[in-house]
Write an enzyme that holds these catalytic residues in place. Structure first.
Site, PDB file in Angstrom:
ATOM      1  N   HIS A 158       0.900  -1.234   0.025  1.00 42.78           N
ATOM      2  CA  HIS A 158       0.112   0.002  -0.007  1.00 42.78           C
ATOM      3  C   HIS A 158       1.037   1.187   0.063  1.00 42.78           C
ATOM      4  O   HIS A 158       2.121   1.006   0.303  1.00 42.78           O
ATOM      5  CB  HIS A 158      -1.047   0.156   1.220  1.00 42.78           C
TER       6      HIS A 158
ATOM      7  N   ASP B 260       0.502   4.802   2.003  1.00 48.26           N
ATOM      8  CA  ASP B 260      -0.212   5.339   3.180  1.00 48.26           C
ATOM      9  C   ASP B 260      -1.544   6.078   2.829  1.00 48.26           C
ATOM     10  O   ASP B 260      -1.260   7.324   2.002  1.00 48.26           O
ATOM     11  CB  ASP B 260       0.597   6.027   4.179  1.00 48.26           C
TER      12      ASP B 260
ATOM     13  N   HIS C 251       4.637   0.133   0.527  1.00 45.07           N
ATOM     14  CA  HIS C 251       5.409  -0.435   1.190  1.00 45.07           C
ATOM     15  C   HIS C 251       4.658  -1.439   1.789  1.00 45.07           C
ATOM     16  O   HIS C 251       3.358  -1.669   1.691  1.00 45.07           O
ATOM     17  CB  HIS C 251       6.013   0.418   2.292  1.00 45.07           C
TER      18      HIS C 251
ATOM     19  N   ARG D 284       4.972   6.395  14.627  1.00 45.60           N
ATOM     20  CA  ARG D 284       4.714   6.683  13.342  1.00 45.60           C
ATOM     21  C   ARG D 284       4.301   8.256  13.352  1.00 45.60           C
ATOM     22  O   ARG D 284       3.337   8.593  13.979  1.00 45.60           O
ATOM     23  CB  ARG D 284       4.151   5.846  12.486  1.00 45.60           C
TER      24      ARG D 284
END
Ligand code: OGA
Ligand code: MN
Length: 283
Positions: free
Chosen positions: A105, A107, A259, A274
């Site tokens: 995907h 993000d 990723h 994150r």
């Protein structure tokens, strides 16, 4: 004179930035080099960082304004911008997202204005497993046969968050979405090939994680075209595998990469923070 060094991590994507402490304000000349390395290699790694949530947020904010996350229940308590990825439990409750991104995907591509970048910071890392794969979507686009490039020029695709599917996985600790979250997750339509607003280069922008259909095509045609594109998008020759060390901070560019998180033995702890950096509408 700065002692900053930039070392490629693979032929296809990734560079390590050596000699930079994310706690210290970055001089403009150094930042220009780091930023160029990031644009050129799509993902950069800063090893051995010691970043408090404040420091992680301000380090990330050097690259652009931060953005919250729709899954507010997984933000670090009391914070707006730090999302927790973790398999730790406190009183049986997950302290973070345990199963984030275990599919290819880019993000948050299910929003109209998806984030430009994410910075993932590894606090506790399993001795083996839990690597993150990065696939260079400039390279994927370049590798397409010309006829396929012509065929997808101007096409758009619909992206939707697969939350329900993830939640339904056996053993998922994911909490149900609130009504407001469901509303925010209506999905988005983006070009199949996007132009990176800074490099001007074209990149494929479809993913098995979030892209559900190509607009204007019959379902079977959309499915087979997506499958064909995903083959190029995730081909081994466009992938850099990041093997984490504790205290790595990894900044990736969602505009030219997909990723994929990999699994690990759940008896080990993987605990990460994150931040997400706002982007612009894909074109
Ligand atoms: C993310 C993500 C991958 C990983 O944080 O967006 O997909 O390996 N993480 O944890
Ligand atoms: Mn992700």
């Amino acid at each position: 004179m700065s002692r900053l060094e930039i070392k490629p991590l693979s032929a296809v994507a990734g560079a390590e930035v050596i000699g930079l402490d994310g706690n210290v304000p970055i001089a403009d000349a150094d930042f220009a080099r780091v930023h160029k390395a990031w644009l050129d290699s799509c993902v950069i790694v800063f090893r051995d960082q010691r970043l408090s949530p404040d420091a992680h947020e301000s380090f990330s904010a050097r690259f652009g304004p931060l953005k919250g996350h729709v899954l507010k229940q997984y933000l670090l308590p009391g914070r707006q911008f730090t999302l927790v990825l973790s398999n730790k439990k406190v009183n049986g409750e997950a302290v973070g997202l345990e199963d984030a991104g275990r599919y290819w995907h880019s993000d948050v591509s299910y929003e109209d204005v998806p984030p430009m970048a994410s910075m993932l910071y590894g606090l506790e890392i399993p001795p083996t497993g839990g690597d993150t794969l990065f696939a260079n979507q400039y390279a994927a686009y370049t590798n397409l046969p010309q006829a396929l490039r012509d065929r997808i020029a101007g096409l758009k695709a619909r992206h939707v968050f697969n939350y329900g599917k993830i939640q339904a996985e056996p053993g998922s600790a994911r909490k149900p979405l609130t009504e407001e979250q469901q509303k925010q997750l209506a999905g988005a339509v983006h070009p199949v090939v996007r132009t990176h607003p800074e490099s001007g280069r074209k990149a494929l922008y479809v993913s098995p994680g979030f892209t559900v259909a190509i607009e204007g095509l019959a379902a079977d045609e959309s499915k087979s075209l997506l499958q064909e594109l995903i083959g190029y998008a995730t081909a081994p020759e466009v992938i850099y595998r990041h093997v984490w060390k504790p205290f790595d901070a990894v900044l990736w560019d969602n505009r030219c990469l997909m990723h994929h998180a990999t699994t690990y033995d759940p008896t080990y702890t993987r605990h990460m923070h994150r931040t997400t950096i706002a982007g612009t509408r894909p074109f």
